[in-house]
Design an enzyme around this catalytic site. Structure first.
Site, mmCIF file in Angstrom:
data_model
loop_
_atom_site.group_PDB
_atom_site.id
_atom_site.type_symbol
_atom_site.label_atom_id
_atom_site.label_comp_id
_atom_site.label_asym_id
_atom_site.label_seq_id
_atom_site.Cartn_x
_atom_site.Cartn_y
_atom_site.Cartn_z
ATOM 1 N N ASP A 125 11.791 39.972 46.875
ATOM 2 C CA ASP A 125 10.712 40.524 46.056
ATOM 3 C C ASP A 125 9.662 39.423 45.985
ATOM 4 O O ASP A 125 9.763 38.511 45.166
ATOM 5 C CB ASP A 125 11.234 40.883 44.665
ATOM 6 C CG ASP A 125 10.144 41.437 43.777
ATOM 7 O OD1 ASP A 125 9.243 42.126 44.290
ATOM 8 O OD2 ASP A 125 10.174 41.164 42.558
ATOM 9 N N GLU A 180 9.679 43.391 50.232
ATOM 10 C CA GLU A 180 8.871 44.456 49.640
ATOM 11 C C GLU A 180 7.473 44.421 50.246
ATOM 12 O O GLU A 180 6.824 43.375 50.295
ATOM 13 C CB GLU A 180 8.774 44.296 48.121
ATOM 14 C CG GLU A 180 8.009 45.437 47.473
ATOM 15 C CD GLU A 180 7.992 45.341 45.965
ATOM 16 O OE1 GLU A 180 8.943 45.846 45.343
ATOM 17 O OE2 GLU A 180 7.046 44.754 45.434
ATOM 18 N N ASP A 183 12.601 40.207 38.745
ATOM 19 C CA ASP A 183 12.400 39.847 40.159
ATOM 20 C C ASP A 183 13.740 39.712 40.882
ATOM 21 O O ASP A 183 13.848 40.035 42.066
ATOM 22 C CB ASP A 183 11.629 38.530 40.261
ATOM 23 C CG ASP A 183 10.368 38.552 39.426
ATOM 24 O OD1 ASP A 183 9.358 39.075 39.912
ATOM 25 O OD2 ASP A 183 10.428 38.067 38.284
#
Length: 189
Positions: free
Chosen positions: A7, A68, A141
């Site tokens: 992430d 991501e 996160d």
């Protein structure tokens, strides 16, 4: 399949390692959040993130890195930092010949919760449940990095089948085009 989920972010970059097994079984191996101070020079922040990613790749040997995809954010500066962090991690993976796959936030949410519009609390709850964790991963996160790895474990077979089908369709198209050309040449004689 061993997947490193990322992430990306400049201030907090979630990194995880998940092992995918038969069916939809997944097991968490490790998770952490790399933090860089905002007052540090951008290049130094990116270097810290890249160094941490390389350490993870060396220690855990992922077969694929799932990052991501920066889809859309209202704050352009945040989007740029997120994209830059994801880019240095993708570069670190490419240097090791590790495939990199990008997943949008809605793909990840849909894979983990069944709903592409799920909120962070729902994602964290499902990650905790799927991995059988005693406590929810914190901060968000970390949970998001685990969700990315889970998403890839579950989507990889479909992605591979789609790529194989596309390759087969392309071969069939080429063969058809060649036959057509041969027929045209025969008619022209």
């Amino acid at each position: 399949m061993r997947v490193m989920g990322v992430d990306p972010g400049l201030t907090r970059c979630g990194i995880s390692m998940v092992e995918g097994g038969a069916g939809r079984t997944v097991r968490a191996i490790a998770v952490d959040v790399v933090r860089t101070p905002p007052e540090l020079d951008l290049a130094q922040r990116l270097l810290r993130i890249a160094d941490a990613a390389e350490d993870w790749m060396r220690a855990h040997r992922p077969e694929v890195v799932a990052i991501e995809r920066v889809f859309a954010q209202h704050n352009v500066r945040t989007a740029m930092g997120t994209a830059q962090a994801g880019g240095v991690i993708a570069l670190a993976a490419a240097r090791r010949d590790i495939p990199v796959m990008f997943h949008t936030p809605s793909e990840v949410k849909a894979a983990v919760t069944g709903h592409g519009g799920a909120d962070k609390k729902q994602v964290t709850a499902m990650v905790t449940r799927i991995l059988g964790l005693a406590e929810p991963p914190k901060p968000a996160d970390a949970a998001d990095a685990l969700a990315l790895a889970i998403c890839h474990c579950w989507r990889a077979p479909l992605i591979e089948r789609m790529a194989a089908a596309e390759a087969q369709a392309e071969r069939a198209r080429r063969q058809y085009t060649q036959r057509l050309e041969q027929q045209r040449k025969a008619v022209r004689g």
